[in-house]
Design a protein around this motif. Structure first.
Motif, PDB file in Angstrom:
ATOM      1  N   SER A  17       0.823  -1.210   0.000  1.00 49.25           N
ATOM      2  CA  SER A  17       0.000   0.000   0.000  1.00 49.25           C
ATOM      3  C   SER A  17       0.856   1.258   0.000  1.00 49.25           C
ATOM      4  CB  SER A  17      -0.920  -0.010   1.224  1.00 49.25           C
ATOM      5  OG  SER A  17      -1.869   1.023   1.137  1.00 49.25           O
ATOM      6  N   ARG A  18       1.953   1.239   0.753  1.00 50.58           N
ATOM      7  CA  ARG A  18       2.840   2.411   0.783  1.00 50.58           C
ATOM      8  C   ARG A  18       3.437   2.695  -0.589  1.00 50.58           C
ATOM      9  NH1 ARG A  18       7.567   1.523   4.775  1.00 50.58           N
ATOM     10  NH2 ARG A  18       8.308   0.289   3.011  1.00 50.58           N
ATOM     11  N   SER A  19       3.874   1.649  -1.289  1.00 48.54           N
ATOM     12  CA  SER A  19       4.434   1.860  -2.630  1.00 48.54           C
ATOM     13  C   SER A  19       3.352   2.302  -3.604  1.00 48.54           C
ATOM     14  CB  SER A  19       5.111   0.577  -3.129  1.00 48.54           C
ATOM     15  OG  SER A  19       4.185  -0.475  -3.284  1.00 48.54           O
ATOM     16  N   THR A  20       2.126   1.808  -3.423  1.00 50.83           N
ATOM     17  CA  THR A  20       1.015   2.246  -4.275  1.00 50.83           C
ATOM     18  C   THR A  20       0.714   3.719  -4.051  1.00 50.83           C
ATOM     19  OG1 THR A  20       0.069   0.006  -4.182  1.00 50.83           O
ATOM     20  CG2 THR A  20      -1.385   1.775  -4.922  1.00 50.83           C
ATOM     21  N   LEU A  21       0.730   4.153  -2.790  1.00 53.93           N
ATOM     22  CA  LEU A  21       0.531   5.570  -2.470  1.00 53.93           C
ATOM     23  C   LEU A  21       1.618   6.431  -3.106  1.00 53.93           C
ATOM     24  CD1 LEU A  21      -0.603   8.002  -0.842  1.00 53.93           C
ATOM     25  CD2 LEU A  21       0.818   7.238   1.071  1.00 53.93           C
ATOM     26  N   GLN A  22       2.844   6.006  -2.995  1.00 52.33           N
ATOM     27  CA  GLN A  22       3.952   6.786  -3.557  1.00 52.33           C
ATOM     28  C   GLN A  22       3.814   6.928  -5.067  1.00 52.33           C
ATOM     29  OE1 GLN A  22       7.158   4.409  -2.032  1.00 52.33           O
ATOM     30  NE2 GLN A  22       7.241   5.467  -0.059  1.00 52.33           N
ATOM     31  N   GLN A  23       3.412   5.856  -5.725  1.00 54.97           N
ATOM     32  CA  GLN A  23       3.211   5.911  -7.174  1.00 54.97           C
ATOM     33  C   GLN A  23       2.056   6.835  -7.531  1.00 54.97           C
ATOM     34  OE1 GLN A  23       2.533   2.085  -8.938  1.00 54.97           O
ATOM     35  NE2 GLN A  23       2.323   2.883 -11.011  1.00 54.97           N
ATOM     36  N   LEU A  24       0.970   6.740  -6.772  1.00 49.37           N
ATOM     37  CA  LEU A  24      -0.203   7.580  -7.015  1.00 49.37           C
ATOM     38  C   LEU A  24       0.131   9.050  -6.796  1.00 49.37           C
ATOM     39  CD1 LEU A  24      -3.257   7.515  -7.638  1.00 49.37           C
ATOM     40  CD2 LEU A  24      -3.652   7.305  -5.180  1.00 49.37           C
ATOM     41  N   ARG A  25       0.886   9.338  -5.754  1.00 50.02           N
ATOM     42  CA  ARG A  25       1.277  10.728  -5.465  1.00 50.02           C
ATOM     43  C   ARG A  25       2.102  11.308  -6.604  1.00 50.02           C
ATOM     44  NH1 ARG A  25       3.984  10.336  -0.372  1.00 50.02           N
ATOM     45  NH2 ARG A  25       5.962   9.968  -1.417  1.00 50.02           N
ATOM     46  N   ALA A  26       3.023  10.507  -7.140  1.00 56.47           N
ATOM     47  CA  ALA A  26       3.860  10.983  -8.240  1.00 56.47           C
ATOM     48  C   ALA A  26       3.042  11.203  -9.507  1.00 56.47           C
ATOM     49  CB  ALA A  26       4.981   9.983  -8.501  1.00 56.47           C
ATOM     50  N   GLU A  27       2.111  10.292  -9.770  1.00 54.48           N
ATOM     51  CA  GLU A  27       1.298  10.393 -10.996  1.00 54.48           C
ATOM     52  C   GLU A  27       0.380  11.609 -10.974  1.00 54.48           C
ATOM     53  OE1 GLU A  27      -0.798   6.742 -11.217  1.00 54.48           O
ATOM     54  OE2 GLU A  27       0.915   5.576 -11.966  1.00 54.48           O
ATOM     55  N   LEU A  28      -0.236  11.870  -9.823  1.00 56.64           N
ATOM     56  CA  LEU A  28      -1.262  12.915  -9.732  1.00 56.64           C
ATOM     57  C   LEU A  28      -0.768  14.201  -9.081  1.00 56.64           C
ATOM     58  CD1 LEU A  28      -4.366  10.771  -8.667  1.00 56.64           C
ATOM     59  CD2 LEU A  28      -3.566  11.335 -10.971  1.00 56.64           C
ATOM     60  N   ASP A  29       0.486  14.213  -8.599  1.00 57.79           N
ATOM     61  CA  ASP A  29       1.053  15.378  -7.925  1.00 57.79           C
ATOM     62  C   ASP A  29       0.147  15.835  -6.780  1.00 57.79           C
ATOM     63  OD1 ASP A  29       2.911  17.392  -7.404  1.00 57.79           O
ATOM     64  OD2 ASP A  29       1.880  18.828  -8.708  1.00 57.79           O
ATOM     65  N   LEU A  30      -0.252  14.881  -5.933  1.00 53.47           N
ATOM     66  CA  LEU A  30      -1.113  15.188  -4.792  1.00 53.47           C
ATOM     67  C   LEU A  30      -0.301  15.806  -3.670  1.00 53.47           C
ATOM     68  CD1 LEU A  30      -3.219  11.904  -4.700  1.00 53.47           C
ATOM     69  CD2 LEU A  30      -3.879  14.099  -5.694  1.00 53.47           C
ATOM     70  N   GLN A  31      -0.864  16.819  -3.018  1.00 52.24           N
ATOM     71  CA  GLN A  31      -0.204  17.508  -1.913  1.00 52.24           C
ATOM     72  C   GLN A  31      -1.079  17.403  -0.666  1.00 52.24           C
ATOM     73  OE1 GLN A  31       2.936  18.773  -2.321  1.00 52.24           O
ATOM     74  NE2 GLN A  31       2.753  17.891  -4.384  1.00 52.24           N
ATOM     75  N   TYR A  32      -0.481  16.930   0.438  1.00 51.71           N
ATOM     76  CA  TYR A  32      -1.275  16.732   1.646  1.00 51.71           C
ATOM     77  C   TYR A  32      -0.392  16.836   2.898  1.00 51.71           C
ATOM     78  CZ  TYR A  32       0.529  12.066   0.503  1.00 51.71           C
ATOM     79  OH  TYR A  32       1.346  11.002   0.158  1.00 51.71           O
ATOM     80  N   ASP A  33       0.525  17.802   2.891  1.00 50.87           N
ATOM     81  CA  ASP A  33       1.469  17.990   4.006  1.00 50.87           C
ATOM     82  C   ASP A  33       2.268  16.714   4.272  1.00 50.87           C
ATOM     83  OD1 ASP A  33       1.140  20.676   4.650  1.00 50.87           O
ATOM     84  OD2 ASP A  33      -0.626  20.280   5.882  1.00 50.87           O
ATOM     85  N   GLN A  34       2.648  16.024   3.192  1.00 44.24           N
ATOM     86  CA  GLN A  34       3.352  14.754   3.339  1.00 44.24           C
ATOM     87  C   GLN A  34       4.803  14.965   3.758  1.00 44.24           C
ATOM     88  OE1 GLN A  34       2.038  15.918   0.468  1.00 44.24           O
ATOM     89  NE2 GLN A  34       3.381  15.568  -1.294  1.00 44.24           N
ATOM     90  N   ARG A  35       5.308  14.016   4.507  1.00 42.06           N
ATOM     91  CA  ARG A  35       6.714  13.978   4.919  1.00 42.06           C
ATOM     92  C   ARG A  35       7.217  12.547   4.772  1.00 42.06           C
ATOM     93  NH1 ARG A  35       8.752  18.110   8.884  1.00 42.06           N
ATOM     94  NH2 ARG A  35       7.315  19.852   8.694  1.00 42.06           N
ATOM     95  N   ALA A  36       8.379  12.412   4.164  1.00 40.26           N
ATOM     96  CA  ALA A  36       8.995  11.092   3.968  1.00 40.26           C
ATOM     97  C   ALA A  36      10.263  11.008   4.810  1.00 40.26           C
ATOM     98  CB  ALA A  36       9.293  10.861   2.494  1.00 40.26           C
TER      99      ALA A  36
END
Length: 434
Positions: A115-134
């Motif tokens: 799920s974490r890798s799916t989220l990372q891929q989705l974030r890159a594809e859609l350029d989603l911003q949600y105060d994320q920190r890695a």
């Protein structure tokens, strides 16, 4: 197909996105006016594969006895004349054996990593911003016994591909200087650190993804209270709902996905589907940063007190504890004050406690901490619910997996999905057996 998704939280919106990506026509129904307005509204903010040790573990029964009746206990089991609560509690105790704990950790890590890798891929594809920190997640311990007990689960997680490293107190302070105060008091026993874990605002993510879904043709029916699922001839025929004007509606589709969190078992019980899900009321506190030099940057987990700490831009989010008290959502001031007291004890002056905002939500918790994802016994009814404290962590992987199952495809993940053909893991990840 036309697929009706019931629920517009993290799980429902993630499901809708991946269903739309599979080419389906999708409608999402929710009683609230916006997406992520209930359990996904103000959760702890962690995408935490490292948080894989279930509540039900060999040490849990003794802790529960010690906490029984304490209003500020991390896990409060408030006994009720509720058969569902008692049955859930018995199942919970059965999950506390070493063998069941190890099995459940394997399942939780597998879903979390995917799920974490799916989220990372989705974030890159859609350029989603949600105060994320890695910046990873740091589990810290103020009790030496708790720290010692963390070594075995961390070792199992490393074997399963989740690199949760056991580190001494000095290294924990180097990674997160805000822990220096606790260390100076001689109360930091040690920590574990998982560099690949993340954090972010779950509500901001869900609403951003919902906006993308709507732009791509997903229909959202907000302010629609779902009252019943009706079956005819062994399949779901329609959903009964009322809109914001109180008008009765029958909503029909080819397939239905239930993603209604703690309310899922209430909706499904009349169909003879009994889910082992019970609501666990969780609390969160959100406050502005008062002193950036004292506030944490890395997402933290205080395992002894069952609290998580996330930095969401210029806000601090502290969440956790659990109260098994039916569907009551009233804020308990004693539990709210206990969270603020712990924040001040660990990080004095970091947050503006005078502007603290309190929230509570009902986590849909199973005795094993494993969610219920897959087919039901009705061929056009699917389930994506029961994620407990890990809804944010498991949302994208669960949504992608159930979308594949609805589409007649095998999931990409080795997980205990419900309703799949025997020995499905040995099949190519293409089509399900007819």
């Amino acid at each position: 197909m036309h697929v009706l998704v019931l629920g517009a939280g993290l799980l429902g919106v993630s499901t809708a996105h991946f269903l739309q990506q599979q080419g389906h026509t999708v409608t999402v129904v929710d009683r609230q006016a916006t997406a992520a307005a209930e359990t996904s509204f103000a959760n702890g903010g962690q995408i935490s594969v490292s948080h894989a040790e279930p509540w039900a573990n060999p040490g849990a029964p003794l802790k529960l006895l010690q906490w029984l009746g304490k209003e500020d206990a991390p896990l409060l089991f408030r006994l009720r004349a509720d058969m569902r609560q008692w049955l859930w509690g018995l199942q919970f105790l059965r999950e506390c054996t070493p063998a069941r704990t190890a099995h459940n950790i394997r399942q939780i890590v597998a879903l979390g990593t995917y799920s974490r890798s799916t989220l990372q891929q989705l974030r890159a594809e859609l350029d989603l911003q949600y105060d994320q920190r890695a910046q990873g997640i740091l589990h810290f311990y103020t009790d030496p016994k708790e720290f010692a007990a963390a070594e075995a689960p961390a070792a199992l997680m490393r074997e399963l591909g989740c690199d949760r490293r056991v580190i001494p107190a000095d290294e924990a302070v180097r990674l997160e200087p805000a822990l220096a105060h606790v260390h100076a008091l001689g109360r930091l026993a040690g920590a574990t650190y998982t560099a690949e874990d993340e954090s972010g605002d779950a509500r901001a993510f869900t609403q951003a993804l919902a906006a993308r879904c709507a732009a791509n043709g997903v229909r959202f029916l907000f302010n629609h209270g779902i009252t019943a699922l009706r079956s005819v001839g062994g399949v779901v025929d329609h959903v009964e709902a009322t809109d914001d004007h109180g008008r009765f509606q029958r909503l029909r589709a080819d397939a239905y996905v239930v993603a209604m969190g703690a309310f899922s078992p209430l909706l499904l019980q009349p169909l003879g589907i009994h889910l082992p899900i019970y609501p666990a009321k969780g609390y969160s506190v959100t406050m502005p940063v008062a002193d950036a030099a004292k506030a944490h940057q890395v997402s933290l987990t205080d395992d002894g007190h069952k609290l998580v700490f996330s930095r969401l831009g210029d806000r601090l989010r502290i969440a956790g504890t659990a109260e098994l008290n039916g569907y009551d959502r009233n804020l308990n001031p004693v539990r709210c004050e206990a969270i603020v007291r712990r924040v001040e004890e660990l990080f004095p002056g970091a947050g503006d406690t005078s502007r603290a905002e309190f929230w509570t939500g009902l986590r849909p918790t199973t005795p094993s901490n494993l969610p219920v994802i897959g087919r039901s016994r009705l061929p056009n009814l699917f389930l994506n619910t029961g994620h407990g404290t890990l809804g944010w962590t498991h949302a994208c992987g669960s949504g992608k997996s159930i979308a594949r199952i609805v589409s007649g495809l095998l999931p990409e993940l080795d997980f205990a999905f419900t309703g799949l053909p025997p020995r499905w893991r040995q099949q190519p990840a293409t089509a399900l057996a007819a």
